[in-house]
Write an enzyme that holds these catalytic residues in place. Structure first.
Site, mmCIF file in Angstrom:
data_model
loop_
_atom_site.group_PDB
_atom_site.id
_atom_site.type_symbol
_atom_site.label_atom_id
_atom_site.label_comp_id
_atom_site.label_asym_id
_atom_site.label_seq_id
_atom_site.Cartn_x
_atom_site.Cartn_y
_atom_site.Cartn_z
ATOM 1 N N LYS A 149 57.425 5.468 4.265
ATOM 2 C CA LYS A 149 58.163 6.280 5.250
ATOM 3 C C LYS A 149 57.903 7.774 5.018
ATOM 4 O O LYS A 149 57.568 8.504 5.950
ATOM 5 C CB LYS A 149 59.678 6.000 5.161
ATOM 6 C CG LYS A 149 60.054 4.537 5.363
ATOM 7 C CD LYS A 149 61.552 4.316 5.268
ATOM 8 C CE LYS A 149 62.182 4.609 3.939
ATOM 9 N NZ LYS A 149 61.743 3.750 2.828
ATOM 10 N N ARG A 200 70.966 3.850 6.700
ATOM 11 C CA ARG A 200 70.706 2.752 5.781
ATOM 12 C C ARG A 200 71.818 1.719 5.775
ATOM 13 O O ARG A 200 71.724 0.730 5.049
ATOM 14 C CB ARG A 200 70.633 3.317 4.361
ATOM 15 C CG ARG A 200 69.232 3.515 3.843
ATOM 16 C CD ARG A 200 69.390 4.407 2.630
ATOM 17 N NE ARG A 200 68.478 4.080 1.589
ATOM 18 C CZ ARG A 200 67.470 4.884 1.246
ATOM 19 N NH1 ARG A 200 67.213 5.970 1.913
ATOM 20 N NH2 ARG A 200 66.705 4.560 0.241
ATOM 21 N N ARG A 226 53.697 5.302 -7.952
ATOM 22 C CA ARG A 226 53.945 6.592 -7.302
ATOM 23 C C ARG A 226 54.134 7.701 -8.346
ATOM 24 O O ARG A 226 54.793 7.518 -9.357
ATOM 25 C CB ARG A 226 55.204 6.512 -6.431
ATOM 26 C CG ARG A 226 55.576 7.875 -5.852
ATOM 27 C CD ARG A 226 56.555 7.785 -4.726
ATOM 28 N NE ARG A 226 57.791 7.120 -5.063
ATOM 29 C CZ ARG A 226 58.738 6.819 -4.169
ATOM 30 N NH1 ARG A 226 58.551 7.110 -2.898
ATOM 31 N NH2 ARG A 226 59.831 6.208 -4.538
ATOM 32 N N ARG A 258 59.376 9.191 -10.534
ATOM 33 C CA ARG A 258 60.792 9.295 -10.196
ATOM 34 C C ARG A 258 61.612 8.383 -11.113
ATOM 35 O O ARG A 258 61.179 7.285 -11.438
ATOM 36 C CB ARG A 258 60.996 8.874 -8.727
ATOM 37 C CG ARG A 258 61.087 10.068 -7.798
ATOM 38 C CD ARG A 258 61.061 9.707 -6.347
ATOM 39 N NE ARG A 258 62.046 8.722 -5.914
ATOM 40 C CZ ARG A 258 62.221 8.358 -4.641
ATOM 41 N NH1 ARG A 258 61.475 8.916 -3.690
ATOM 42 N NH2 ARG A 258 63.106 7.451 -4.306
ATOM 43 N N ARG A 268 66.958 -1.614 -5.845
ATOM 44 C CA ARG A 268 66.848 -0.928 -4.548
ATOM 45 C C ARG A 268 66.434 -1.911 -3.451
ATOM 46 O O ARG A 268 66.924 -1.856 -2.326
ATOM 47 C CB ARG A 268 65.835 0.221 -4.643
ATOM 48 C CG ARG A 268 66.390 1.412 -5.397
ATOM 49 C CD ARG A 268 65.308 2.341 -5.888
ATOM 50 N NE ARG A 268 64.552 2.970 -4.827
ATOM 51 C CZ ARG A 268 63.356 3.525 -4.999
ATOM 52 N NH1 ARG A 268 62.781 3.511 -6.195
ATOM 53 N NH2 ARG A 268 62.741 4.088 -3.992
HETATM 54 P P1 AP5 Z 1 56.415 6.682 0.106
HETATM 55 O O1 AP5 Z 1 55.875 7.265 1.346
HETATM 56 O O2 AP5 Z 1 56.971 7.611 -0.927
HETATM 57 O O3 AP5 Z 1 57.465 5.518 0.454
HETATM 58 P P2 AP5 Z 1 58.939 5.590 1.042
HETATM 59 O O4 AP5 Z 1 59.058 4.503 2.044
HETATM 60 O O5 AP5 Z 1 59.249 6.987 1.484
HETATM 61 O O6 AP5 Z 1 59.743 5.187 -0.256
HETATM 62 P P3 AP5 Z 1 60.989 5.826 -1.012
HETATM 63 O O7 AP5 Z 1 61.071 5.137 -2.343
HETATM 64 O O8 AP5 Z 1 60.939 7.326 -1.067
HETATM 65 O O9 AP5 Z 1 62.150 5.377 -0.115
HETATM 66 P P4 AP5 Z 1 63.558 5.102 -0.521
HETATM 67 O O10 AP5 Z 1 64.096 4.887 0.830
HETATM 68 O O11 AP5 Z 1 63.852 4.058 -1.488
HETATM 69 O O12 AP5 Z 1 63.986 6.424 -1.345
HETATM 70 P P5 AP5 Z 1 64.740 7.728 -0.910
HETATM 71 O O13 AP5 Z 1 64.065 8.860 -1.527
HETATM 72 O O14 AP5 Z 1 64.964 7.723 0.568
HETATM 73 O O15 AP5 Z 1 55.252 5.794 -0.558
HETATM 74 C C1 AP5 Z 1 55.440 5.133 -1.804
HETATM 75 C C2 AP5 Z 1 54.114 5.171 -2.607
HETATM 76 O O16 AP5 Z 1 53.125 4.412 -1.917
HETATM 77 C C3 AP5 Z 1 53.523 6.587 -2.767
HETATM 78 O O17 AP5 Z 1 52.947 6.668 -4.045
HETATM 79 C C4 AP5 Z 1 52.452 6.687 -1.671
HETATM 80 O O18 AP5 Z 1 51.383 7.551 -2.041
HETATM 81 C C5 AP5 Z 1 51.986 5.226 -1.562
HETATM 82 N N1 AP5 Z 1 51.661 4.855 -0.181
HETATM 83 C C6 AP5 Z 1 52.325 5.204 0.935
HETATM 84 N N2 AP5 Z 1 51.766 4.641 2.040
HETATM 85 C C7 AP5 Z 1 50.715 3.904 1.586
HETATM 86 C C8 AP5 Z 1 49.730 3.097 2.232
HETATM 87 N N3 AP5 Z 1 49.713 2.921 3.581
HETATM 88 N N4 AP5 Z 1 48.784 2.507 1.472
HETATM 89 C C9 AP5 Z 1 48.786 2.688 0.123
HETATM 90 N N5 AP5 Z 1 49.677 3.441 -0.550
HETATM 91 C C10 AP5 Z 1 50.645 4.054 0.167
HETATM 92 O O19 AP5 Z 1 66.165 7.499 -1.565
HETATM 93 C C11 AP5 Z 1 66.370 7.624 -2.958
HETATM 94 C C12 AP5 Z 1 67.848 7.402 -3.275
HETATM 95 O O20 AP5 Z 1 68.651 8.397 -2.606
HETATM 96 C C13 AP5 Z 1 68.435 6.070 -2.788
HETATM 97 O O21 AP5 Z 1 68.203 5.024 -3.700
HETATM 98 C C14 AP5 Z 1 69.926 6.425 -2.667
HETATM 99 O O22 AP5 Z 1 70.544 6.472 -3.927
HETATM 100 C C15 AP5 Z 1 69.866 7.829 -2.107
HETATM 101 N N6 AP5 Z 1 69.836 7.833 -0.634
HETATM 102 C C16 AP5 Z 1 68.837 8.329 0.165
HETATM 103 N N7 AP5 Z 1 69.125 8.150 1.455
HETATM 104 C C17 AP5 Z 1 70.329 7.526 1.495
HETATM 105 C C18 AP5 Z 1 71.151 7.048 2.555
HETATM 106 N N8 AP5 Z 1 70.786 7.180 3.838
HETATM 107 N N9 AP5 Z 1 72.308 6.454 2.229
HETATM 108 C C19 AP5 Z 1 72.723 6.325 0.957
HETATM 109 N N10 AP5 Z 1 71.981 6.739 -0.111
HETATM 110 C C20 AP5 Z 1 70.797 7.339 0.157
#
Ligand code: AP5
Length: 218
Positions: free
Chosen positions: A13, A88, A127, A160, A171
């Site tokens: 994402k 979410r 990552r 991270r 997660r």
């Molecule tokens: P990446 O693009 O970073 O993936 P992502 O889907 O953004 O994954 P996240 O782990 O950031 O999402 P998340 O939703 O768990 O975490 P968030 O930060 O929102 O890609 C991942 C890896 O794959 C990278 O290394 C990239 O280079 C590689 N990659 C990408 N695309 C690829 C492809 N096509 N092919 C190959 N490789 C690829 O949330 C973190 C924490 O914050 C949560 O756990 C929670 O505690 C809190 N939080 C955030 N939002 C909320 C909410 N709305 N409600 C409650 N708590 C929240």
């Protein structure tokens, strides 16, 4: 274009949102990035959320809803926005609808990045992120030029805290329990487009862009 990117942790994402931001100029709103940034700046609300984030659990709906609504009020959201990692839960989806109504905005599309759990695991464990400029790399799929330092600003890359195997599993479980239901929620509102996310970053980006062009949303 006002877009929600939906999908499990590691679906890509953030990576796709960043490419779309660069190409189309839409504002990228990642609740994870906002929370991590607030934490680095010592924000007391973010400090309360740190325990949940470190454990891979969700921060309260109230906190994230208020963060998103304030961000959507900023003038730079007027030209279109991408919501990444939000909503979410069904309470967040309903809260978002109410906030958008208050702001006179709407959602044009929910893009669901569909990917298998084993692929998610390999993406998250590999990552690496830049703690300074938030650039995102992968040790195999998207390595930085010198392997250890950020290509943009030269800072040492880190893993991270929530990308450890046990936390990633938690997660994923939370995603299945609390977030996956939003797929049906947005399908029933005829906003959902599903795309297979298990392919190279650039080809996925081109396919996403062509969906927007076909629908005259970009
Ligand atoms: P990446 O693009 O970073 O993936 P992502 O889907 O953004 O994954 P996240 O782990 O950031 O999402 P998340 O939703 O768990 O975490 P968030 O930060 O929102 O890609 C991942 C890896 O794959 C990278 O290394 C990239 O280079 C590689 N990659 C990408 N695309 C690829 C492809 N096509 N092919 C190959 N490789 C690829 O949330 C973190 C924490 O914050 C949560 O756990 C929670 O505690 C809190 N939080 C955030 N939002 C909320 C909410 N709305 N409600 C409650 N708590 C929240």
């Amino acid at each position: 274009m006002n877009l929600i990117l939906l999908g499990p942790p590691g679906a890509g994402k953030g990576t796709q949102a960043d490419l779309l931001r660069k190409r189309f100029g839409w504002l990228h709103i990642s609740t994870g990035d906002i929370l991590r940034r607030a934490l680095r700046m010592g924000n007391p609300i973010a400090r309360q959320a740190q325990t949940q984030m470190d454990r891979g659990e969700l921060v309260s709906d109230e906190v994230v809803l208020s963060l998103v609504e304030s961000r959507l009020k900023e003038p730079d959201a007027a030209g279109g926005y991408i919501l990444d990692g939000f909503p979410r839960t069904s309470a967040q989806a309903q809260g978002l609808e109410a906030a958008l109504h208050r702001l006179g905005k709407q959602i044009d599309m929910v893009l669901y990045l569909d990917i298998s759990a084993p692929m998610v695991l390999s993406r998250l464990l590999g990552r690496r992120v830049c703690p300074n400029c938030e650039a995102n790399f992968h040790v195999v799929n998207r390595p930085s030029v010198d392997d250890k330092r950020c290509d943009r600003c030269g800072t040492l890359l880190v893993q991270r805290d929530d990308d450890q195997p046990e936390t990633v599993q938690r997660r994923l479980k939370i995603y299945n329990e609390q977030t996956e239901g939003l797929i049906d929620y947005y399908r029933s509102r005829e906003l959902l487009i599903r795309i297979i996310a298990d392919r190279p970053i650039d080809s996925l980006h081109e396919d996403i862009a062509s969906i927007f062009h076909q629908r005259k949303l970009a």
